[in-house]
Design a protein around this motif. Sequence first.
Motif, short mmCIF file in Angstrom:
data_model
loop_
_atom_site.label_atom_id
_atom_site.label_comp_id
_atom_site.label_asym_id
_atom_site.label_seq_id
_atom_site.Cartn_x
_atom_site.Cartn_y
_atom_site.Cartn_z
N VAL A 186 0.86 -1.17 0.00
CA VAL A 186 0.00 0.00 0.00
C VAL A 186 0.90 1.23 0.00
O VAL A 186 1.79 1.35 0.83
N VAL A 187 0.66 2.10 -0.95
CA VAL A 187 1.47 3.29 -1.10
C VAL A 187 0.68 4.47 -0.57
O VAL A 187 -0.46 4.70 -0.99
N ALA A 188 1.27 5.22 0.34
CA ALA A 188 0.58 6.39 0.89
C ALA A 188 0.43 7.45 -0.20
O ALA A 188 1.39 7.74 -0.91
N PRO A 189 -0.75 8.00 -0.37
CA PRO A 189 -0.96 8.98 -1.42
C PRO A 189 -0.37 10.34 -1.05
O PRO A 189 -0.32 10.72 0.11
N ALA A 190 0.10 11.05 -2.08
CA ALA A 190 0.52 12.43 -1.89
C ALA A 190 -0.74 13.28 -1.85
O ALA A 190 -1.84 12.80 -2.14
N HIS B 184 13.84 -1.96 -11.72
CA HIS B 184 13.86 -3.05 -10.74
C HIS B 184 13.92 -2.47 -9.34
O HIS B 184 14.15 -1.29 -9.15
N ASP B 185 13.70 -3.36 -8.35
CA ASP B 185 13.79 -2.91 -6.96
C ASP B 185 15.24 -2.99 -6.49
O ASP B 185 16.13 -3.34 -7.26
N GLY C 93 13.93 1.54 -9.50
CA GLY C 93 12.70 2.34 -9.46
C GLY C 93 12.50 3.00 -8.11
O GLY C 93 13.09 2.61 -7.10
N THR C 94 11.64 3.99 -8.11
CA THR C 94 11.34 4.71 -6.88
C THR C 94 10.12 4.12 -6.20
O THR C 94 9.37 3.36 -6.79
N GLU D 219 6.43 -1.02 -6.07
CA GLU D 219 6.37 0.06 -7.06
C GLU D 219 7.62 0.10 -7.93
O GLU D 219 7.55 0.45 -9.10
N ALA D 220 8.75 -0.24 -7.34
CA ALA D 220 10.02 -0.16 -8.06
C ALA D 220 10.11 -1.19 -9.17
O ALA D 220 10.71 -0.93 -10.21
N ARG D 221 9.50 -2.35 -8.99
CA ARG D 221 9.52 -3.42 -10.00
C ARG D 221 8.47 -3.10 -11.05
O ARG D 221 7.33 -3.54 -10.96
#
Length: 175
Positions: A51-55, A115-116, A159-160, A165-167
């Motif tokens: 889960v990615v925290a939203p901006a 990639h991660d 990746g960031t 997300e990075a992959r």
Amino acid sequence: MSQSSDGDGQQRFVLGFVFGLVALVVATVVGTVVYQRGVARQPGTPVAAAVVAPAAGDVLLVIPADRPTVRAEAGVVRFYVATGRADVAPDAAAALAAVAQGVAAGRTAVVSGYHDSTGDPAANEELAKQRALAVREALKSIGVPEEKIELRKPEALTGTGSEAEARRVEVVLAN
């Protein structure tokens, strides 16, 4: 004679008991594995996700950690992939439809793999390349000519964002 037949009977009993015990252990192990795999594949079973925290102003983005996913946002189609895999999400063609339209209008699809940060950097770089090639094949499968697809190695291959997300592979349209 009776001692010999008693000894044979005892040996058969012990061998039968050991055989039955081994069969029970094997059946238990196989049954456990089959049950666990069956539960993991049932629809509606929760899947581990990053889960990615939203901006500020962003929509919450949930990326499954163990299966390929595709997202189209802000003119970029992003393919998120599982660790160590280069599989393209099953719904790739639908997400790439806008890219195909852009290519038909004279633009070029630029594909970049990331990639991660875990594991061997050289193996990760090769995996990022394989992921980009898989997306190129998905583009070709929906009718995008190969000469209108550019594979571009990004300056920073790692990746960031989170590991999930990075992959990823990103596809953008260029003039």
